[in-house]
Design an enzyme around this catalytic site. Structure first.
Site, PDB file in Angstrom:
ATOM      1  N   HIS A 126       9.077   2.545  -6.587  1.00  0.00           N
ATOM      2  CA  HIS A 126       7.777   3.052  -6.137  1.00  0.00           C
ATOM      3  C   HIS A 126       7.177   2.121  -5.085  1.00  0.00           C
ATOM      4  O   HIS A 126       6.483   1.165  -5.404  1.00  0.00           O
ATOM      5  CB  HIS A 126       6.848   3.150  -7.352  1.00  0.00           C
ATOM      6  CG  HIS A 126       5.587   3.911  -7.131  1.00  0.00           C
ATOM      7  ND1 HIS A 126       4.889   4.492  -8.161  1.00  0.00           N
ATOM      8  CD2 HIS A 126       4.882   4.187  -6.025  1.00  0.00           C
ATOM      9  CE1 HIS A 126       3.813   5.099  -7.705  1.00  0.00           C
ATOM     10  NE2 HIS A 126       3.787   4.918  -6.393  1.00  0.00           N
ATOM     11  N   ASN A 158       4.303  10.089   0.746  1.00  0.00           N
ATOM     12  CA  ASN A 158       2.939  10.341   1.254  1.00  0.00           C
ATOM     13  C   ASN A 158       2.682   9.559   2.536  1.00  0.00           C
ATOM     14  O   ASN A 158       1.722   8.802   2.663  1.00  0.00           O
ATOM     15  CB  ASN A 158       1.891  10.025   0.190  1.00  0.00           C
ATOM     16  CG  ASN A 158       1.878   8.569  -0.237  1.00  0.00           C
ATOM     17  OD1 ASN A 158       2.874   7.870  -0.086  1.00  0.00           O
ATOM     18  ND2 ASN A 158       0.756   8.122  -0.780  1.00  0.00           N
ATOM     19  N   ASP A 178       3.117  11.869  -4.746  1.00  0.00           N
ATOM     20  CA  ASP A 178       2.423  10.666  -5.197  1.00  0.00           C
ATOM     21  C   ASP A 178       1.132  10.429  -4.425  1.00  0.00           C
ATOM     22  O   ASP A 178       1.090  10.542  -3.201  1.00  0.00           O
ATOM     23  CB  ASP A 178       3.327   9.446  -5.047  1.00  0.00           C
ATOM     24  CG  ASP A 178       2.639   8.188  -5.521  1.00  0.00           C
ATOM     25  OD1 ASP A 178       1.990   8.240  -6.571  1.00  0.00           O
ATOM     26  OD2 ASP A 178       2.743   7.163  -4.834  1.00  0.00           O
ATOM     27  N   ASP A 197       4.546  -0.101  -7.096  1.00  0.00           N
ATOM     28  CA  ASP A 197       3.549   0.716  -6.393  1.00  0.00           C
ATOM     29  C   ASP A 197       2.979  -0.092  -5.226  1.00  0.00           C
ATOM     30  O   ASP A 197       1.774  -0.092  -4.964  1.00  0.00           O
ATOM     31  CB  ASP A 197       2.443   1.186  -7.337  1.00  0.00           C
ATOM     32  CG  ASP A 197       1.572   2.296  -6.732  1.00  0.00           C
ATOM     33  OD1 ASP A 197       1.890   2.778  -5.628  1.00  0.00           O
ATOM     34  OD2 ASP A 197       0.564   2.676  -7.370  1.00  0.00           O
ATOM     35  N   HIS A 220      -2.598  -2.583   2.503  1.00  0.00           N
ATOM     36  CA  HIS A 220      -3.721  -2.155   3.350  1.00  0.00           C
ATOM     37  C   HIS A 220      -4.155  -3.346   4.191  1.00  0.00           C
ATOM     38  O   HIS A 220      -4.024  -4.503   3.765  1.00  0.00           O
ATOM     39  CB  HIS A 220      -4.900  -1.676   2.507  1.00  0.00           C
ATOM     40  CG  HIS A 220      -4.644  -0.403   1.760  1.00  0.00           C
ATOM     41  ND1 HIS A 220      -4.536   0.818   2.390  1.00  0.00           N
ATOM     42  CD2 HIS A 220      -4.473  -0.165   0.444  1.00  0.00           C
ATOM     43  CE1 HIS A 220      -4.314   1.763   1.474  1.00  0.00           C
ATOM     44  NE2 HIS A 220      -4.262   1.190   0.294  1.00  0.00           N
TER      45      HIS A 220
END
Length: 445
Positions: free
Chosen positions: A62, A96, A154, A320, A324
């Site tokens: 992930h 995504n 996701d 995950d 950012h």
């Protein structure tokens, strides 16, 4: 010998193969060809292990590398470099991106970038629905033949149950599944943090646990009634654990994932700068780097997740990894994007927990190597996640006792949005080997 490498005097650790011994490994053409206490061979490059712990290369089910669409946050090269530093040799990119990976042309373009820029093995997922809008199912048969690992919208749950059932049936018929983001949109609203005392003290909109519980309950029933296999991403609540535990006892084919941050942190980390104390509180501050979906939960939830990993209720740890930029996170908590940069710190979090006697090394290896590896072997015939003759020569050597201070300079990712900045952690990745070649090395003692 051409394309050969000898790993000498490493402590091989792989519980799935009942390995915990000092030994040598011979690698030829990217494969493990021999494992023995001493391999007598000439004309081959040798790496001296000096009894370092050697694990199978870690597998991350992930990651978000933001490529294409948001490469100012991360891209294929920097993402793969960050994962290699974290000991990962195989990762699965979520769909995504912008545009979403919902057709073969988009996947081909992404694959071209992977082949050109990646330091490690990057596998792809496709979206479940076109544009990830939850309305029209993608061409699952063709995308499976293309080689995607599985399918995921996701970031968004598949709200329509009929679509979920149909997509699961098609995916399962291709030996794939749906990697489901488990948060019912009817409960989330605009919540940004676990609903409870911390959200009240900070005046932030709560993201109720019921959103996850309702979604997992429905998805388990879908799998149960239709005899289907489903994969539940980033489980975070004690009630979710109990639902999964009971489902597995009943024979429901469900795979459950947990993140390092949900295992390591609780909701009190939202206050920021807590000096490693889960009870530290400053109601006048918060750390937007702790904003993540699903949110960090209570200490009781965290302990239940650890227990579930130890008893096999939860199968897989996945980062995950959600980078950012500093500008994105330098915002109000409501406006800051959700996500934690986890590729480089995942193994440190887990080894720190091991040093606190919360986890054992065999649990870490099982959930990051052999269990995800067995899924990939079943889907793609890929032989990863084990130290075994015939398997890919992917390894990571670690020092579980090394103490390290995390600052912004620690990260090789484009982003450093981590709540662990300013913290002392245990553990270090000494070297990562992918396909028989060193892709990361740290020579600091």
């Amino acid at each position: 010998m051409k394309n050969s490498l000898l790993l000498r005097d490493f402590r091989l650790f792989d519980p799935s193969e009942k390995l915990d011994k000092i030994s040598d490994i011979l690698i030829e053409n990217g494969k493990i060809t021999k494992i023995d206490e001493f391999i007598d061979i000439s004309n081959v490059e040798i790496i001296q292990g000096n009894k370092q712990i050697l694990l199978p290369g870690l597998i991350d089910f992930h990651v978000h590398y933001r490529d294409p669409g948001e490469t100012y946050k991360e891209e294929i090269f920097t993402g793969s470099r960050a994962s290699a530093k974290g000991g990962f040799t195989t990762v699965i990119m979520m769909a995504n991106t912008n545009p979403a990976m919902d057709n073969i042309n988009s996947l081909l373009n992404q694959k071209e970038s992977i082949d050109k820029n990646s330091l490690i093995r990057i596998l792809q997922t496709a979206a479940v629905t076109i544009g990830r809008k939850g309305e029209e199912i993608v061409d699952i048969d063709s995308l499976s033949k293309f080689g995607v690992v599985s399918f995921s919208d996701d970031g968004d749950v598949i709200q329509n149950e009929k679509i979920l059932v149909e997509a699961l049936r098609k995916a399962n018929s291709n030996k794939r599944t749906i990697l489901e983001h488990c948060e019912d949109e009817d409960w989330i609203r605009d919540g940004v943090i676990n609903s409870g005392q911390v959200s009240l003290r900070l005046g932030l909109k709560g993201r109720p646990r019921k959103a996850e519980i309702a979604s997992i309950s429905r998805d388990i029933e879908v799998a149960r009634k239709n005899n289907l296999w489903i994969y539940l991403q980033h489980v975070s609540c004690k009630e979710s654990v109990e639902l999964i535990r009971n489902a597995k006892k009943d024979g429901v084919d469900v795979t459950a994932e947990v993140t390092p941050h949900h295992l390591f942190m609780n909701e009190n980390w939202t206050y920021g700068n807590q000096e490693n104390s889960p009870n530290w509180i400053d109601i006048d501050s918060f750390d937007t780097n702790t904003r993540v979906n699903p949110p960090l939960r209570t200490e009781e939830d965290r302990l239940c997740l650890i227990e579930a990993l130890l008893d096999g209720t939860i199968d897989i740890i996945a980062t995950d990894h959600a980078p950012h930029s500093k500008g994105d996170k330098n915002n109000t908590f409501d406006e800051a994007p959700a996500g934690i940069n986890g590729a480089e710190t995942a193994i440190l979090s887990l080894l720190t927990m091991m040093n606190k006697n919360e986890l054992r090394l065999e649990n870490i290896v099982s959930s990051l190597c052999s269990k995800p590896g067995s899924i990939l072997e079943n889907i793609l015939g890929l032989k990863v996640g084990k130290i075994k003759v015939g398997f890919n020569a992917d390894f990571v050597s670690i020092n579980p006792n090394y103490e390290i201070f995390i600052d912004e300079d620690f990260f090789v990712s484009k982003s450093s949005n981590s709540p662990l900045i300013g913290k002392k952690m245990k553990g270090k990745v000494n070297m990562t080997i992918f396909d028989g070649k060193i892709v990361y090395e740290d020579n600091n003692e």
